[in-house]
Design an enzyme around this catalytic site. Structure first.
Site, PDB file in Angstrom:
ATOM      1  N   ILE A   1      51.379  18.779 -23.583  1.00 21.36           N
ATOM      2  CA  ILE A   1      51.237  20.224 -23.322  1.00 21.36           C
ATOM      3  C   ILE A   1      52.592  20.835 -22.967  1.00 21.36           C
ATOM      4  O   ILE A   1      52.927  21.941 -23.406  1.00 21.36           O
ATOM      5  CB  ILE A   1      50.170  20.472 -22.236  1.00 21.36           C
ATOM      6  CG1 ILE A   1      48.833  19.898 -22.730  1.00 21.36           C
ATOM      7  CG2 ILE A   1      50.035  21.962 -21.939  1.00 21.36           C
ATOM      8  CD1 ILE A   1      47.734  19.881 -21.711  1.00 21.36           C
TER       9      ILE A   1
ATOM     10  N   ASP B   1      62.498  11.304 -12.242  1.00 22.25           N
ATOM     11  CA  ASP B   1      61.152  11.309 -11.669  1.00 22.25           C
ATOM     12  C   ASP B   1      61.106  12.520 -10.723  1.00 22.25           C
ATOM     13  O   ASP B   1      61.971  12.644  -9.844  1.00 22.25           O
ATOM     14  CB  ASP B   1      60.972   9.981 -10.909  1.00 22.25           C
ATOM     15  CG  ASP B   1      59.648   9.905 -10.173  1.00 22.25           C
ATOM     16  OD1 ASP B   1      58.913  10.910 -10.109  1.00 22.25           O
ATOM     17  OD2 ASP B   1      59.373   8.804  -9.631  1.00 22.25           O
TER      18      ASP B   1
ATOM     19  N   SER C   1      42.844  21.456 -14.368  1.00 24.97           N
ATOM     20  CA  SER C   1      41.916  20.990 -15.404  1.00 24.97           C
ATOM     21  C   SER C   1      40.505  21.449 -15.102  1.00 24.97           C
ATOM     22  O   SER C   1      40.110  21.553 -13.927  1.00 24.97           O
ATOM     23  CB  SER C   1      41.952  19.464 -15.428  1.00 24.97           C
ATOM     24  OG  SER C   1      40.897  18.952 -16.185  1.00 24.97           O
TER      25      SER C   1
ATOM     26  N   TYR D   1      41.664  10.763 -11.079  1.00 28.12           N
ATOM     27  CA  TYR D   1      42.472  11.768 -11.795  1.00 28.12           C
ATOM     28  C   TYR D   1      41.966  13.178 -11.461  1.00 28.12           C
ATOM     29  O   TYR D   1      42.748  14.063 -11.095  1.00 28.12           O
ATOM     30  CB  TYR D   1      42.405  11.511 -13.309  1.00 28.12           C
ATOM     31  CG  TYR D   1      42.756  12.729 -14.130  1.00 28.12           C
ATOM     32  CD1 TYR D   1      44.070  13.136 -14.272  1.00 28.12           C
ATOM     33  CD2 TYR D   1      41.748  13.498 -14.728  1.00 28.12           C
ATOM     34  CE1 TYR D   1      44.387  14.287 -14.996  1.00 28.12           C
ATOM     35  CE2 TYR D   1      42.055  14.632 -15.453  1.00 28.12           C
ATOM     36  CZ  TYR D   1      43.368  15.027 -15.578  1.00 28.12           C
ATOM     37  OH  TYR D   1      43.669  16.158 -16.287  1.00 28.12           O
TER      38      TYR D   1
ATOM     39  N   LYS E   1      43.725  16.565  -9.238  1.00 25.16           N
ATOM     40  CA  LYS E   1      43.830  17.976  -9.642  1.00 25.16           C
ATOM     41  C   LYS E   1      43.196  18.859  -8.566  1.00 25.16           C
ATOM     42  O   LYS E   1      43.741  19.902  -8.182  1.00 25.16           O
ATOM     43  CB  LYS E   1      43.149  18.210 -10.990  1.00 25.16           C
ATOM     44  CG  LYS E   1      43.820  17.512 -12.161  1.00 25.16           C
ATOM     45  CD  LYS E   1      45.217  18.063 -12.435  1.00 25.16           C
ATOM     46  CE  LYS E   1      45.915  17.391 -13.580  1.00 25.16           C
ATOM     47  NZ  LYS E   1      47.330  17.745 -13.707  1.00 25.16           N
TER      48      LYS E   1
ATOM     49  N   PHE F   1      40.718  23.477 -20.532  1.00 25.40           N
ATOM     50  CA  PHE F   1      39.521  22.835 -21.064  1.00 25.40           C
ATOM     51  C   PHE F   1      39.983  21.654 -21.944  1.00 25.40           C
ATOM     52  O   PHE F   1      40.722  20.824 -21.451  1.00 25.40           O
ATOM     53  CB  PHE F   1      38.579  23.887 -21.675  1.00 25.40           C
ATOM     54  CG  PHE F   1      37.822  24.568 -20.546  1.00 25.40           C
ATOM     55  CD1 PHE F   1      38.482  25.387 -19.636  1.00 25.40           C
ATOM     56  CD2 PHE F   1      36.486  24.273 -20.308  1.00 25.40           C
ATOM     57  CE1 PHE F   1      37.824  25.920 -18.519  1.00 25.40           C
ATOM     58  CE2 PHE F   1      35.819  24.808 -19.206  1.00 25.40           C
ATOM     59  CZ  PHE F   1      36.489  25.619 -18.317  1.00 25.40           C
TER      60      PHE F   1
ATOM     61  N   ASN G   1      41.672   7.707 -25.662  1.00 26.40           N
ATOM     62  CA  ASN G   1      40.429   7.916 -24.918  1.00 26.40           C
ATOM     63  C   ASN G   1      39.754   9.196 -25.369  1.00 26.40           C
ATOM     64  O   ASN G   1      38.537   9.328 -25.293  1.00 26.40           O
ATOM     65  CB  ASN G   1      40.716   8.064 -23.420  1.00 26.40           C
ATOM     66  CG  ASN G   1      41.366   6.817 -22.857  1.00 26.40           C
ATOM     67  OD1 ASN G   1      40.814   5.733 -22.992  1.00 26.40           O
ATOM     68  ND2 ASN G   1      42.541   6.964 -22.252  1.00 26.40           N
TER      69      ASN G   1
ATOM     70  N   ARG H   1      31.968  20.516 -25.813  1.00 27.50           N
ATOM     71  CA  ARG H   1      33.185  20.831 -25.057  1.00 27.50           C
ATOM     72  C   ARG H   1      33.851  22.066 -25.642  1.00 27.50           C
ATOM     73  O   ARG H   1      33.627  22.443 -26.788  1.00 27.50           O
ATOM     74  CB  ARG H   1      34.203  19.673 -25.141  1.00 27.50           C
ATOM     75  CG  ARG H   1      33.744  18.369 -24.548  1.00 27.50           C
ATOM     76  CD  ARG H   1      33.674  18.409 -23.029  1.00 27.50           C
ATOM     77  NE  ARG H   1      33.287  17.122 -22.476  1.00 27.50           N
ATOM     78  CZ  ARG H   1      32.031  16.696 -22.341  1.00 27.50           C
ATOM     79  NH1 ARG H   1      31.018  17.468 -22.709  1.00 27.50           N
ATOM     80  NH2 ARG H   1      31.780  15.504 -21.823  1.00 27.50           N
TER      81      ARG H   1
ATOM     82  N   ARG I   1      28.926   7.605 -22.449  1.00 24.92           N
ATOM     83  CA  ARG I   1      30.081   7.107 -21.688  1.00 24.92           C
ATOM     84  C   ARG I   1      29.867   7.492 -20.220  1.00 24.92           C
ATOM     85  O   ARG I   1      29.537   8.659 -19.931  1.00 24.92           O
ATOM     86  CB  ARG I   1      31.357   7.751 -22.240  1.00 24.92           C
ATOM     87  CG  ARG I   1      32.635   7.276 -21.603  1.00 24.92           C
ATOM     88  CD  ARG I   1      33.853   7.834 -22.318  1.00 24.92           C
ATOM     89  NE  ARG I   1      33.966   9.287 -22.213  1.00 24.92           N
ATOM     90  CZ  ARG I   1      34.966  10.010 -22.734  1.00 24.92           C
ATOM     91  NH1 ARG I   1      35.919   9.415 -23.421  1.00 24.92           N
ATOM     92  NH2 ARG I   1      34.980  11.308 -22.585  1.00 24.92           N
TER      93      ARG I   1
ATOM     94  N   GLY J   1      30.124   8.875 -16.652  1.00 20.51           N
ATOM     95  CA  GLY J   1      30.864  10.002 -16.087  1.00 20.51           C
ATOM     96  C   GLY J   1      30.890  11.232 -16.979  1.00 20.51           C
ATOM     97  O   GLY J   1      31.342  12.298 -16.558  1.00 20.51           O
TER      98      GLY J   1
HETATM   99  C1  WQD Z   1      35.054  14.899 -25.508  1.00 20.37           C
HETATM  100  C2  WQD Z   1      33.662  14.581 -26.034  1.00 20.37           C
HETATM  101  C3  WQD Z   1      32.820  12.477 -25.279  1.00 20.37           C
HETATM  102  C4  WQD Z   1      35.747   9.994 -27.391  1.00 20.37           C
HETATM  103  C5  WQD Z   1      38.696  14.459 -20.663  1.00 20.37           C
HETATM  104  C6  WQD Z   1      38.988  14.523 -19.208  1.00 20.37           C
HETATM  105  C7  WQD Z   1      39.530  15.864 -18.844  1.00 20.37           C
HETATM  106  C8  WQD Z   1      40.737  16.197 -19.669  1.00 20.37           C
HETATM  107  C9  WQD Z   1      40.461  16.018 -21.127  1.00 20.37           C
HETATM  108  C10 WQD Z   1      42.985  15.325 -19.460  1.00 20.37           C
HETATM  109  C11 WQD Z   1      32.727  13.971 -24.991  1.00 20.37           C
HETATM  110  C12 WQD Z   1      33.003  12.460 -26.781  1.00 20.37           C
HETATM  111  C13 WQD Z   1      35.029  11.067 -26.909  1.00 20.37           C
HETATM  112  C14 WQD Z   1      35.096   9.096 -28.306  1.00 20.37           C
HETATM  113  C15 WQD Z   1      33.105  10.441 -28.190  1.00 20.37           C
HETATM  114  N1  WQD Z   1      41.783  15.343 -19.234  1.00 20.37           N
HETATM  115  N2  WQD Z   1      33.737  11.288 -27.281  1.00 20.37           N
HETATM  116  N3  WQD Z   1      33.810   9.369 -28.663  1.00 20.37           N
HETATM  117  O1  WQD Z   1      35.792  13.814 -21.480  1.00 20.37           O
HETATM  118  O2  WQD Z   1      35.657  16.259 -22.115  1.00 20.37           O
HETATM  119  O3  WQD Z   1      37.684  15.395 -20.985  1.00 20.37           O
HETATM  120  O4  WQD Z   1      39.861  14.765 -21.385  1.00 20.37           O
HETATM  121  O5  WQD Z   1      43.971  14.993 -19.493  1.00 20.37           O
HETATM  122  O6  WQD Z   1      39.836  15.869 -17.506  1.00 20.37           O
HETATM  123  O7  WQD Z   1      37.797  14.261 -18.477  1.00 20.37           O
HETATM  124  O8  WQD Z   1      37.282  14.782 -23.320  1.00 20.37           O
HETATM  125  O9  WQD Z   1      38.026  14.078 -25.556  1.00 20.37           O
HETATM  126  O10 WQD Z   1      37.364  12.309 -23.860  1.00 20.37           O
HETATM  127  O11 WQD Z   1      35.591  13.748 -24.872  1.00 20.37           O
HETATM  128  O12 WQD Z   1      31.924  10.637 -28.540  1.00 20.37           O
HETATM  129  O13 WQD Z   1      35.673   8.097 -28.760  1.00 20.37           O
HETATM  130  O14 WQD Z   1      33.784  13.583 -27.065  1.00 20.37           O
HETATM  131  O15 WQD Z   1      31.663  11.748 -24.916  1.00 20.37           O
HETATM  132  O16 WQD Z   1      31.446  14.447 -25.258  1.00 20.37           O
HETATM  133  P1  WQD Z   1      36.475  15.030 -21.944  1.00 20.37           P
HETATM  134  P2  WQD Z   1      37.156  13.668 -24.424  1.00 20.37           P
END
Ligand code: WQD
Length: 338
Positions: free
Chosen positions: A12, A58, A124, A149, A153, A178, A198, A231, A292, A294
């Site tokens: 970002i 740092d 966030s 994490y 924030k 978002f 992730n 999302r 997943r 959480g």
């Molecule tokens: C989005 C959707 C998953 C991966 C996280 C953090 C947040 C921010 C951004 C930053 C969800 C689904 C994901 C996959 C899937 N952090 N998914 N298969 O969880 O909304 O937000 O990232 O630095 O603080 O919590 O984003 O992109 O991980 O997931 O189905 O392999 O995609 O379940 O519905 P999230 P995400």
């Protein structure tokens, strides 16, 4: 204005550097490359077409940060310098609390010493936890985070609110992002996750390019239109422009203000897969997997306040997000590594 981007070589920060330089701000970037690459800084220079001061430090190293402030005298700071991997934060909570809080406290101390009064913080939507209702307004309850994490924030927001109470001359803008996706349209900079991604969009991109075999869709039994998680995906260049508006806002106001940076539109995981395939003419094989831990069903912003007070709104479309993510991924299959 002269703006220090702390952690400005990251995903970002790099996009923000470009958008604010384009508007005529002088930029200074500081980054320790703990989750970014020197090549990102070279590419920012290429896109801007000009040089700028860069410090490999740092942000929690007070003496080095002091030296930077003494030499550069920034008038505003955008604070991106923090660890951001949700899963890693669960495994290494102390490292997350130490790093994310230390960088913030050190910045605050040094900013005070050098009379720098404008701070924009990279927060966030994770601070909302599981929201009571969507779209989410800035006045919604915060806390109830599900990982260290997210708590960092939340805690930093609390700290910055206290600082603004104690110091009537300071301006603090908290930006609650978002789900940032996409990349600069040049394809020169973008998200460069370490290891297996992730987040959804980099995962989709790596499946499309053949680095990963198949996307696991985490749950199709949520109370959403197609059962998959919803999302608010926002193009990183729109997000970057939000920081430019926040600089202007901070310069004109004292105290602390919080803004959502989202599009106000929610898309499901399957919407994203379909849009990516259509926009780019590629295949994204997927399978349905368990939820997943959480995760929440739905999360999208009410961005009315940002439109009214910052004069900002997201302009890029879902097609832009998918096309630009793919442009970056296909031109840089190994990210910034050659
Ligand atoms: C989005 C959707 C998953 C991966 C996280 C953090 C947040 C921010 C951004 C930053 C969800 C689904 C994901 C996959 C899937 N952090 N998914 N298969 O969880 O909304 O937000 O990232 O630095 O603080 O919590 O984003 O992109 O991980 O997931 O189905 O392999 O995609 O379940 O519905 P999230 P995400």
């Amino acid at each position: 204005m002269k703006v220090l981007l702390a952690g400005g070589a990251g995903y970002i920060g790099s996009h923000t550097a470009i958008e604010i330089a384009k508007l005529g701000h002088e930029i200074v970037i500081a980054d320790d490359f703990s989750n970014s690459k020197p090549e990102a800084v070279n590419r920012i220079r290429t896109i801007i077409g000009a040089d700028f001061p860069f410090y490999e430090i740092d942000i929690a190293d007070k003496e080095k940060l002091r030296a930077l402030f003494a030499a550069e005298k920034p008038e505003a700071v955008i604070h991106f310098a923090g660890y951001k991997a949700v899963g890693e934060s669960v495994r290494k909570p102390v490292a997350y609390y130490r790093n994310n809080l230390d960088t913030t406290l050190t910045l605050l101390e040094v900013m005070k010493e050098y009379g720098c009064r404008n701070l924009i913080f990279s927060s966030s939507a994770t601070v909302y936890g599981a929201p009571d209702e969507v779209p989410i307004k800035e006045t919604a309850a915060v806390g109830r985070c599900t990982n260290p994490y997210g708590w960092t924030k939340y805690m930093i927001e609390v700290i910055l609110k206290d600082v603004a109470v104690a110091d009537p001359d300071i301006s603090v803008v908290l930006l609650r992002y978002f789900n940032p996706v996409g990349a600069h349209e040049s394809g020169l900079i973008g998200e460069d996750p370490q290891g297996i991604p992730n987040n959804l969009m980099p995962y989709i991109s790596q499946v499309a390019i053949g680095k990963l075999a198949c996307l696991s869709v985490f749950g199709n039994d949520y109370p959403t239109k197609d059962g998959t998680g919803v999302r608010d995906y926002i193009h990183v260049v729109d997000l970057a422009r939000g920081h430019a508006c926040a600089i202007d806002y901070a310069a004109a106001h004292k105290g602390v203000e919080v803004f959502n940076l989202g599009t106000s539109v929610g898309y499901s995981v399957l919407d994203m897969v379909n849009a990516f395939e259509t926009a780019n003419g590629v295949k994204v094989p997927y399978k349905i997997a368990p939820r997943r831990e959480g995760d929440i069903a739905e999360c999208f912003a009410d961005a009315t306040k940002s439109r009214e007070l910052l004069g900002w709104k997201a302009e890029k479309t879902l097609v832009d997000m998918c096309r630009d993510s793919w442009n970056w991924q296909s031109k840089n299959p190994n990210g910034y590594d050659a």
